[in-house]
Design a protein around this motif. Structure first.
Motif, short mmCIF file in Angstrom:
data_model
loop_
_atom_site.label_atom_id
_atom_site.label_comp_id
_atom_site.label_asym_id
_atom_site.label_seq_id
_atom_site.Cartn_x
_atom_site.Cartn_y
_atom_site.Cartn_z
N THR A 4 36.16 24.69 16.15
CA THR A 4 36.49 24.19 16.95
C THR A 4 35.10 23.34 17.59
O THR A 4 35.25 22.70 18.70
N LEU A 5 34.08 24.73 17.72
CA LEU A 5 32.32 24.18 18.75
C LEU A 5 32.13 22.31 18.43
O LEU A 5 32.02 21.41 19.04
N TYR A 6 32.26 22.60 16.41
CA TYR A 6 31.47 21.11 16.13
C TYR A 6 33.10 19.96 16.12
O TYR A 6 32.97 18.80 17.08
N ALA A 7 33.90 20.13 16.27
CA ALA A 7 35.34 19.53 16.72
C ALA A 7 34.98 18.91 18.42
O ALA A 7 35.09 17.29 19.07
N ASP A 8 34.38 20.14 19.45
CA ASP A 8 34.15 20.01 20.59
C ASP A 8 33.38 18.59 20.52
O ASP A 8 33.04 17.31 21.24
N THR A 9 31.81 18.76 20.10
CA THR A 9 31.20 18.42 19.86
C THR A 9 30.94 16.61 19.93
O THR A 9 30.53 15.88 20.47
N ILE A 10 32.16 16.49 18.78
CA ILE A 10 31.96 15.23 18.35
C ILE A 10 33.10 14.35 19.18
O ILE A 10 32.45 13.78 19.68
N ALA A 11 34.32 15.18 19.86
CA ALA A 11 34.67 14.58 20.58
C ALA A 11 33.85 14.44 22.11
O ALA A 11 34.27 13.20 22.48
#
Lengths: 296, 311, 285
Positions: A4-11
């Motif tokens: 979820t943290l990666y997703a947040d960074t990517i988004a």
């Protein structure tokens, strides 16, 4: 958790990328026109007459753009302010205000080319005026009137209730309150909105093709003030090809060796005008706001 | 006194007004100014409809002769005035433009509302205002001088052969409707109560999870409205599209092919045809179709529950 | 080591005893939350000054004091919600299970999951009751239907809402509930992320007396499993529900500070500070 943290960074990165892309596109467009028009834009170009054999100028076209803009504002601003006062102060809920709102939405949804057709039927053919500045301004007024009304309504609604109550409590009539308290406070908002709208009127072309015409204007005699004479640039009845229409026309005809150069420079002038209208609206809005609140 | 003031302020029905207030001349004059727009709508509808049906009433064409796929107006042997290619073209550019513009505009709106630090917002917001102000002909001219050469020459090497085409028209339109969708979506998102965001964040979710699972669902209807209004603008846009789309009155089959739309056809040929002839009359029919389409959009937007047709 | 790990696990660290015990620490419960030298600034303004406070586990601690004394600001430090306020700055340390929640490698997201927050006004999401409760677990990676069903049912049960909604909780929107039910839904939603601590920011201020009573009963039930911190402006409520009470007030510089903390019975019957006595007896604030 990691995912979820990666997703947040990517988004977040993607959202930044979109914003940077869009702003870059705009910046590139503005720079493109500045570079493309360097060397063409000069006083001679801005004020000179169009020519088939050289770059010529855009003087009469610029004149017509401004002329139609001013005429449109004269037609729509007073009426729009009155209409806006009704919508903000008197209308409330009910069948009539609802009809008005629906009509405003319908009108502003109509494609401007269709407004042009309407103008052709009414202001060109039915009136036998042929192509005139007045016809163009009337066509533009059709979709600017509801815009002005809406704009005034919003500016009036933004004025705090207390201001009205304060005045009404002194025993003044509703109209006196609107006229002397509410309207002055709404002026900065209205002015800002009018200027921004003016920027759009200035660039409008589709509604003008069939109403104010596409003919390359002749040399104008700006000292001829006879308003009834269609040859006078001051007359509302002169055929008034505007700058935007001219760019379209040059390209649709595809004639002349200077099309590219003229169009680049003319488009640059339009873009610069849009920027100026924007900056002007912001600046004037701020100045008026300060004056309105400071003087009280 | 206090009560009557409050009731006027809240704009109660006429019943709530005293006799003096009802005959207030200011009220009547401003009503006239505001109500003029109703007359305008009716006049517009009557004029366009009257001219739009001439092809059927005065020239005696059948409904099927107009609503078919063959556009061949200047042929002497097989003249045909089918307007379906233009309707399909309008829908085609509109849909593709919306597909291109939606992720960009919604993303930008989310960026401005949820992610951007103050300085970035103070760049993006004025940029949108300038964006929306760039005139149609300027977009068209950019399309001709920058986009089409790029598509035709620079992408040629990697297997695309595009020039004046459906695709070019859609790209130009997508940029034109981008600020429309962005600004409305931005308003929608900023009007979502902050408590919902706090609730999500307090549950230990990331910002993106909050955007994805709370903000976007809560704003879905409003975002749909924004997209529909963007599509409405795309459908009605004339000059920019006409300048890059190639203007061939055939049913669109490939994004790479030239085609035409209702607005482009009207733009090009109203000045070149003679009033009273079928070719001219059918252009008015196209105008009527456009008018009805845009009215349909307004009703759709109203159904979506928001009244934002004015922008 | 992450604070995400539930403290009940075998390898959980021994709870660090404060070296400087705050005054009047009379319970023997382990310390769940510990604040030392806590200062909160909003821009240049100091909202909270030098707060040292221990919050024992499995107990209800109430924060009372006049409005503007920084109770909510302090509460929001415990789950790092102040991070989201532009211009807010928090100084000092806050330990959760003996670990600094503002530590370098601690994610705010993890802190907020361990420390739940119930807001002043009920704020259910505009979705079904089921989806409201399942929201947290889903975001944290639970997608198994049966597992979610179980979580939702048990959390609605723990929040004393199950009996009222069990027939249509999968279809009915959270927004269609009454105010008190909405607040219990928000509590259930918070419980679903399996927090250690539940912070409540004036959870009953928007509710009627009957709904308030229900929430208070619920809090008493929840005490067995959770550490609860409640901000309230209602002194009777603090007296009714809490084991310990912290009284804050506002200094001359308009920043809030802790006057005293102690067992609730003591604070209300026999406070050590004159300020506290004035406040609880209604002579001030």
């Amino acid at each position: 958790m990691k995912r979820t943290l990666y997703a947040d960074t990517i988004a977040t990165g993607a959202l930044w990328a979109i914003a940077i892309l869009v702003v870059t596109i705009l910046g590139a467009i503005i720079l493109h026109f500045l570079f493309a028009s360097v060397g063409t834009i000069s006083l001679g170009f801005l004020f000179g007459d169009p020519s088939d054999t050289s770059v010529g100028g855009i003087g009469p076209l610029l004149w017509n753009s401004i002329y139609i803009l001013v005429l449109t504002l004269l037609l729509t601003v007073p009426l729009g302010i009155l209409g806006g006062i009704y919508m903000a102060e008197y209308a409330g809920q009910g069948p009539i205000p609802n009809m008005i709102r629906l009509s405003q939405e319908l009108i502003s949804s109509v494609p401007s080319i269709v407004v042009g057709l309407f103008g052709l039927a009414l202001f060109v053919n039915a009136t036998h005026w042929s192509f005139t500045a007045l016809g163009g301004a009337l066509a533009l007024s059709i979709f600017n009137l509801p815009l002005m009304t809406r704009l005034t309504e919003q500016a009036l609604r933004a004025v705090p209730r207390d201001e009205r109550d304060g005045s009404l409590a002194l025993g003044t009539t509703k109209w006196q309150t609107i006229r002397h308290v509410v309207l002055p406070l709404a002026v900065p908002g209205i002015v800002t909105g009018v200027i921004l709208t003016a920027g759009r009127i200035f660039g409008e072309a589709a509604a003008l093709l069939f109403t104010s015409g596409v003919a390359t204007p002749p040399h104008y005699d700006y000292l001829d003030f006879s308003l009834g004479d269609p040859r006078s640039p001051w007359s509302p009845f002169h055929a008034a090809t505007t700058l935007s229409v001219y760019i379209w026309k040059l390209n649709s005809e595809g004639l002349g060796t200077f099309v590219r150069q003229i169009s680049d420079a003319a488009a640059a002038v339009l873009v610069i005008m849009v920027l100026l209208f924007n900056l002007g609206a912001r600046w004037l809005g701020r100045v008026l706001q300060r004056r309105v609140t400071g003087a009280r | 006194m206090a009560n009557s003031v409050a009731s006027i302020e809240r704009g109660k029905l006429d019943r709530g007004l005293t006799f003096r207030e009802r005959i207030d001349p200011a009220r009547r004059i401003t009503l006239l100014a505001a109500g003029a727009v109703i007359a305008l709508v009716l006049m517009l509808l009557v004029f366009i409809a009257f001219n739009g049906v001439q092809i059927f009433t005065a020239s005696g064409f059948s409904f099927d002769a107009i609503f078919n796929a063959t556009w061949n107006p200047d042929s002497t042997t097989a003249q045909s005035f089918g307007i379906l290619p233009f309707i399909a073209g309008t829908v085609g550019v509109m849909v593709v433009a919306a597909i291109i513009a939606t992720p960009l505009s919604v993303g930008l709106a989310i960026f401005m509302a949820e992610v951007a630090p103050d300085w970035a917002r103070s760049v993006a917001q004025p940029a949108m205002e300038v964006f929306v102000g760039i005139p149609s002909v300027v977009w068209g001219w950019l399309g001709i001088t920058v986009l089409v050469p790029f598509l035709r020459d620079d992408l040629h090497g990697i297997g695309f052969t595009l020039g004046f085409s459906w695709f070019a028209g859609s790209i130009v339109l997508s940029l034109m409707i981008l600020p429309t969708i962005t600004s409305i979506t931005f308003d929608v998102i900023t009007s979502i109560p902050a408590e919902l965001r706090s609730a999500s964040v307090a549950l230990g979710t990331t910002r993106w999870q909050t955007i994805r699972h709370v903000v976007i669902p809560a704003g879905a209807a409003g975002i749909m409205t924004a997209i529909v209004l963007g599509m409405m603008r795309a459908a009605g846009e004339a000059l920019a599209v006409q300048m890059v789309i190639g203007n061939r009155g055939v049913m669109p089959t490939s994004l790479a092919d030239p085609m035409s739309t209702l607005t482009s056809e009207i733009t090009l040929d109203v000045g070149n045809t003679v009033a009273g002839e079928p070719w001219n009359q059918v252009l008015w029919t196209m105008g009527l179709v456009l008018l009805l389409m845009s009215f349909g959009f307004v009703l759709l937007v109203r159904r979506l529950g928001r009244r934002r047709a004015l922008g | 080591m992450s604070i995400a790990d539930p403290p009940a696990r075998a390898d959980a660290p021994e709870v660090t005893r404060p070296t400087v015990a705050p005054s009047s620490l009379s319970t023997s419960a382990p310390i769940k939350l510990q604040a030392r030298g806590l200062n909160v600034y909003y821009g240049a303004k100091r909202a909270v000054r030098d707060v040292d406070l221990d919050i024992p586990a499995n107990a209800i601690m109430s924060f009372i004091g006049p409005s503007g004394c920084g109770k909510t600001s302090i509460l929001r430090c415990f789950d790092r919600m102040n991070d989201l306020v532009p211009g807010a700055r928090v100084e000092g340390t806050i330990m959760l299970n003996g670990e600094d929640i503002n530590g370098r490698d601690i994610l705010p997201v993890e802190v907020r999951r361990r420390v739940g927050l119930v807001f002043q006004r009920p704020n259910p999401f505009p979705m079904t009751i089921y989806d409201n409760v399942a929201y947290g677990p889903r975001r944290h990676g639970t997608s198994n239907r049966a597992a979610l069903d179980e979580i939702v049912e048990s959390c609605l049960g723990r929040a004393a809402l199950w009996d009222e909604v069990k027939d249509d909780y999968r279809k009915k929107s959270g927004l269609s509930l009454s105010g008190g039910q909405q607040q219990r839904l928000c509590i259930a939603r918070t419980l679903a992320t399996e927090p250690d601590v539940v912070l409540m920011d004036e959870p009953c201020s928007a509710l009627d007396p009957i709904a308030t009573l229900k929430i208070e009963e619920l809090m008493a039930d929840l005490r067995a499993r959770y550490t609860i911190v409640i901000v309230t402006h209602n002194m009777q409520q603090a007296a009714r529900v809490s084991d310990r009470t912290a009284f804050f007030t506002m200094g001359e510089d308009r920043s809030g500070y802790l006057v005293e903390v102690g067992d609730t019975s003591e604070i209300f019957t026999n406070p050590r500070e004159r300020l506290t006595e004035d406040y609880v007896s209604g002579r001030f604030g």
